[in-house]
Design an enzyme around this catalytic site. Structure first.
Site, PDB file in Angstrom:
ATOM      1  N   HIS A  57      36.795  28.080  19.132  1.00 52.05           N
ATOM      2  CA  HIS A  57      36.510  28.895  17.949  1.00 52.05           C
ATOM      3  C   HIS A  57      35.190  28.503  17.296  1.00 52.05           C
ATOM      4  CE1 HIS A  57      40.400  30.688  18.392  1.00 52.05           C
ATOM      5  NE2 HIS A  57      40.940  29.474  18.476  1.00 52.05           N
TER       6      HIS A  57
ATOM      7  N   GLU B 127      39.934  10.456  12.352  1.00 50.33           N
ATOM      8  CA  GLU B 127      39.696   9.060  11.966  1.00 50.33           C
ATOM      9  C   GLU B 127      38.675   8.417  12.913  1.00 50.33           C
ATOM     10  OE1 GLU B 127      40.172   7.338   9.483  1.00 50.33           O
ATOM     11  OE2 GLU B 127      40.180   5.251  10.081  1.00 50.33           O
TER      12      GLU B 127
ATOM     13  N   LYS C 289      35.194   6.816  11.680  1.00 50.51           N
ATOM     14  CA  LYS C 289      34.863   5.407  11.938  1.00 50.51           C
ATOM     15  C   LYS C 289      33.504   5.302  12.638  1.00 50.51           C
ATOM     16  CE  LYS C 289      37.790   2.974  10.061  1.00 50.51           C
ATOM     17  NZ  LYS C 289      37.979   4.019   9.132  1.00 50.51           N
TER      18      LYS C 289
ATOM     19  N   ASN D  67      29.076   0.156 -14.390  1.00 54.01           N
ATOM     20  CA  ASN D  67      29.631   0.807 -13.201  1.00 54.01           C
ATOM     21  C   ASN D  67      30.104   2.179 -13.644  1.00 54.01           C
ATOM     22  OD1 ASN D  67      31.041   1.560 -10.898  1.00 54.01           O
ATOM     23  ND2 ASN D  67      32.877   0.426 -11.503  1.00 54.01           N
ATOM     24  N   GLY D  68      29.661   3.225 -12.937  1.00 56.68           N
ATOM     25  CA  GLY D  68      30.075   4.581 -13.307  1.00 56.68           C
ATOM     26  C   GLY D  68      28.875   5.504 -13.404  1.00 56.68           C
TER      27      GLY D  68
ATOM     28  N   CYS E  97      29.671   0.016  -7.746  1.00 55.18           N
ATOM     29  CA  CYS E  97      29.041  -1.121  -8.424  1.00 55.18           C
ATOM     30  C   CYS E  97      30.102  -2.131  -8.849  1.00 55.18           C
ATOM     31  CB  CYS E  97      28.247  -0.742  -9.676  1.00 55.18           C
ATOM     32  SG  CYS E  97      26.993   0.499  -9.399  1.00 55.18           S
TER      33      CYS E  97
ATOM     34  N   ARG F 278      31.772  -3.471  -3.327  1.00 55.32           N
ATOM     35  CA  ARG F 278      31.651  -2.302  -4.200  1.00 55.32           C
ATOM     36  C   ARG F 278      30.247  -1.704  -4.163  1.00 55.32           C
ATOM     37  NH1 ARG F 278      36.104  -2.864  -7.928  1.00 55.32           N
ATOM     38  NH2 ARG F 278      35.318  -1.119  -9.110  1.00 55.32           N
TER      39      ARG F 278
ATOM     40  N   TRP G 216      25.616   0.152  -6.359  1.00 56.27           N
ATOM     41  CA  TRP G 216      25.688   1.233  -5.380  1.00 56.27           C
ATOM     42  C   TRP G 216      24.990   2.403  -6.069  1.00 56.27           C
ATOM     43  CZ3 TRP G 216      27.851   6.191  -5.154  1.00 56.27           C
ATOM     44  CH2 TRP G 216      27.884   6.760  -3.879  1.00 56.27           C
TER      45      TRP G 216
ATOM     46  N   GLU H 287      30.628   6.192  10.233  1.00 57.69           N
ATOM     47  CA  GLU H 287      30.507   5.175   9.186  1.00 57.69           C
ATOM     48  C   GLU H 287      29.857   3.898   9.706  1.00 57.69           C
ATOM     49  OE1 GLU H 287      34.433   3.946   7.943  1.00 57.69           O
ATOM     50  OE2 GLU H 287      33.715   3.410   5.962  1.00 57.69           O
TER      51      GLU H 287
ATOM     52  N   LYS I  85      33.034  -0.391  -0.424  1.00 51.42           N
ATOM     53  CA  LYS I  85      34.451  -0.467  -0.083  1.00 51.42           C
ATOM     54  C   LYS I  85      35.321   0.273  -1.093  1.00 51.42           C
ATOM     55  CE  LYS I  85      37.979  -2.171   2.183  1.00 51.42           C
ATOM     56  NZ  LYS I  85      38.282  -1.448   3.440  1.00 51.42           N
TER      57      LYS I  85
HETATM   58  O1  M6R Z   1      40.612   2.504  -1.188  1.00 57.33           O
HETATM   59  P1  M6R Z   1      40.942   3.851  -0.644  1.00 57.33           P
HETATM   60  O2  M6R Z   1      41.922   3.799   0.487  1.00 57.33           O
HETATM   61  O3  M6R Z   1      41.404   4.803  -1.712  1.00 57.33           O
HETATM   62  O4  M6R Z   1      39.582   4.418  -0.092  1.00 57.33           O
HETATM   63  C1  M6R Z   1      39.472   5.721   0.391  1.00 57.33           C
HETATM   64  C2  M6R Z   1      38.215   5.905   1.218  1.00 57.33           C
HETATM   65  O5  M6R Z   1      37.085   5.673   0.432  1.00 57.33           O
HETATM   66  C3  M6R Z   1      38.181   4.974   2.429  1.00 57.33           C
HETATM   67  O6  M6R Z   1      39.307   5.127   3.220  1.00 57.33           O
HETATM   68  C4  M6R Z   1      36.924   5.242   3.282  1.00 57.33           C
HETATM   69  O7  M6R Z   1      36.999   6.507   3.848  1.00 57.33           O
HETATM   70  C5  M6R Z   1      36.782   4.140   4.342  1.00 57.33           C
HETATM   71  N1  M6R Z   1      35.545   3.449   4.167  1.00 57.33           N
HETATM   72  C6  M6R Z   1      36.842   4.634   5.736  1.00 57.33           C
HETATM   73  O8  M6R Z   1      36.777   3.593   6.658  1.00 57.33           O
END
Ligand code: M6R
Length: 605
Positions: free
Chosen positions: A501, A478, A482, A98-99, A2, A27, A74, A485, A600
């Site tokens: 395995h 990764e 990606k 926020n929280g 948020c 956010r 959020w 996500e 983000k």
């Molecule tokens: O701001 P940060 O690098 O600490 O964020 C960590 C993760 O939340 C962030 O890398 C998240 O996994 C990304 N959205 C992936 O693309």
């Protein structure tokens, strides 16, 4: 997560609140709302969905108060709808939060017994009703202090009061909160980025702090109600990089900025004349370091995993890595000769910040590798190594990941040299190979059209797998992250040798399997693992820097990236997996910069 904003001014604030909320959408973007004070009344406007919707509501029905608060949500407690959108207001008070309030159920029950009526499913509404109750006997400041004492959990709050039309109260525990200063106007914001277009003078609240803003003054208090002073920071100006220019979205801009990210990072840290790395003032003398512990979340964690391979290859230091949300609750034996490194793009990730706090409480040395140098994590660590990637707006982390890897690699080289783990000649040779990296990244980006064709293989897929060994294993993880996500397609990342395995059971006719196979000591082994997948009907999409013939009857699609150096391969192989996720998401018409359910900056646990 948020985002919250508050503005006290001598002119109407709703347009600036909307503009700041647009900046804060990274956010959270489930719903949006604002409240201003007009004619001695709280005027609340809310919508589900994006800030654009709120802007339309305001266009039809303006809100012209000179003091107000705004919020992007959020969702944690309650579905994302108008009722649950913030602010949460009573007749006399309005709150943005926020929280998470962990004891909200208990507080709600107590309030209901006293006759309080709740309109939403949120945890935030208990704050509104507790302050409303307290205002029967106390002034706003005392009512907020009284309320905060009853809350468990984390929060950043912005509060306005019908009967005190000049003040906004802000409070922080766990979730970040900043104050901005200007002529005849003062601000409250979840971060400095949201305030940057209005001011570059910022203070940050620490845990337990509270602030009272009017248009002409700001006062700070600690949790014991004692007045305190705060340092005012001058923010750097990087407004120009937070515009998407001619790109369709921020993610593509950020992917294509990566040669510059690499160049900036290298220029900041490598002194080409002296042939040395400009990293000094280690919090522990390099030869004294017993172990390096690397901590991060999501993509940042993957950069830690790549770094583990580098540190093991080039230094004699033991390395441990951990996901921050696990690290913070483990029963750890802290060692003052260990260096604890926190990797984060935003520098505000709640779990990473809490893991850092835990280290600080245990008096061990901490370093942060961050993109946002004005962030909580940067401010709280003993030593900061910025990644110089510029603002990253797309929720999916791309250029920050690349920057994190580069800084970690540079740190690894410097440590290896300072500890005499590598000799002068190797040090200079490794530094030299590094110089061509920005150009190699640029060349790698040219494979975009091949990746675009590869992306079509995913249109009807039910899922997918990414396989790699050694440095390519974190890149496989990764790649899967990606793709999940951005395109909402199930994806698993695996060390190729681990398939037999268990995960091999997932392979069925036509399942896309991305094999990441640089020309390194694992190459032949990866090919053998690939054969096991082919034998079970997997559709192989092959990414390599090997000169070997790519297409044969078993490999459906092949892409070749330029060969640089085995050690640097994870950096280059990141480009195809980013482009792949991007193009699959584009084909599936997904919201590239704001994937569903995500944000983000992850400022809740
Ligand atoms: O701001 P940060 O690098 O600490 O964020 C960590 C993760 O939340 C962030 O890398 C998240 O996994 C990304 N959205 C992936 O693309």
């Amino acid at each position: 997560m948020c985002g919250i904003i508050g503005i006290a001014s001598n002119k109407p604030v709703s347009i600036n609140i909307i503009n700041s909320l647009k900046k804060l959408e990274y956010r959270g973007y489930d719903s949006a709302g604002l409240a201003t004070l007009i004619n001695n009344k709280i005027d609340e406007k809310k919508c589900s969905g994006r800030v654009e919707e709120l802007e339309k509501i305001l266009f039809k029905n303006p809100s012209d108060g000179n003091l107000g608060i705004g919020h992007v949500r959020w969702a944690t407690h309650g579905v994302p709808n108008v009722l649950n959108a913030h602010p949460h207001s009573s007749e006399i008070v309005s709150v943005v939060h926020n929280g998470i309030i962990e004891n909200s159920d208990e507080l709600k029950q107590k309030l209901e017994i006293k006759g309080a009526k709740f309109k939403s499913q949120t945890d935030t509404e208990v704050i509104t009703l507790l302050i409303t109750e307290a205002l029967k006997t106390d002034n706003p400041l005392e009512s907020v202090f009284k309320t905060l004492k009853q809350l468990r959990g984390s929060f950043a709050l912005g509060i306005i009061f019908k009967n005190n039309k000049d003040i906004i109260i802000g409070a922080r525990r766990g979730s970040p909160l900043a104050v901005g200063y200007s002529q005849d106007e003062n601000y409250l914001g979840s971060d400095s980025y949201a305030l940057k277009s209005m001011t570059n003078k910022i203070s940050y609240l620490d845990d337990g702090d509270l602030c009272v803003l009017t248009k002409d003054s700001v006062e700070f208090y600690d949790e014991d109600k004692k007045k305190i002073n705060k340092k005012i920071y001058n923010l750097s100006d990087d407004k120009n990089t937070s515009d998407k220019g001619d790109y369709k979205n921020f993610m593509s801009k950020e992917i294509f900025e990566q040669p510059t990210t690499a160049k900036n990072c290298i220029n900041e840290y490598i002194d080409t004349l002296k042939k040395d790395i400009n990293i000094y003032n280690f919090p522990i003398q390099p030869k004294e370091i017993n172990k390096i512990v690397l901590i991060g979340c999501g993509t940042a964690y993957h950069s830690c995993l790549v770094a583990k391979y580098w540190f093991e290859e080039l230094t004699t230091i033991d390395v441990e890595i951990d996901i921050a949300s696990e690290f913070r609750y483990r029963k750890l034996r802290f060692n003052y000769r260990n260096l604890y490194i926190f990797v984060s793009q935003s520098g505000e990730t709640a779990d990473t910040a809490a893991a850092l706090d835990l280290c600080k409480k245990n008096k061990v040395k901490t370093c942060s590798i961050v993109n946002a140098v004005e962030s909580t994590i940067a401010r709280n660590s003993d030593w900061v190594l910025p990644i110089h990637a510029g603002p990253e707006i797309g929720v999916a982390s791309t250029k920050a990941f690349l920057g994190q890897m580069i800084v970690l690699y540079i740190l690894c080289l410097k440590l290896a040299k300072s500890r005499d783990d590598i000799n002068n000649a190797s040090y200079h040779e490794l530094l030299d190979r590094f110089k061509s990296l920005p150009e190699s990244i640029k060349k790698t980006l040219k494979i975009e059209s091949s990746i675009q064709s590869m992306a079509k293989e995913f249109i009807d897929a039910k899922g997918s797998m990414f396989l790699g060994r050694g440095y390519s294993y974190p890149i496989a993880l990764e790649g899967a992250l990606k793709l999940k996500e951005l395109s909402y397609l199930h994806a698993e990342g695996y060390p190729a040798g681990e398939m037999k395995h268990g995960p091999l059971a997932l392979i069925e006719e036509g399942l896309p399997v991305i094999v990441i196979a640089p020309k390194d000591k694992y190459f032949e082994k990866t090919l053998s693992n690939m054969q096991e997948v082919i034998a079970r009907g997997g559709k192989i999409l092959f990414i390599t820097d090997h000169k070997k013939e790519l297409i044969n009857e078993n490999i459906r699609f092949g892409v070749r990236v330029p060969f640089v150096d085995t050690l640097l391969s994870p950096i280059l192989f990141t480009i195809p997996i980013q482009l792949l996720a991007y193009h699959v998401a584009l084909l599936k018409n997904c919201d590239i910069d704001k994937p569903r359910n995500l944000a983000k900056s992850v400022t809740v646990e």
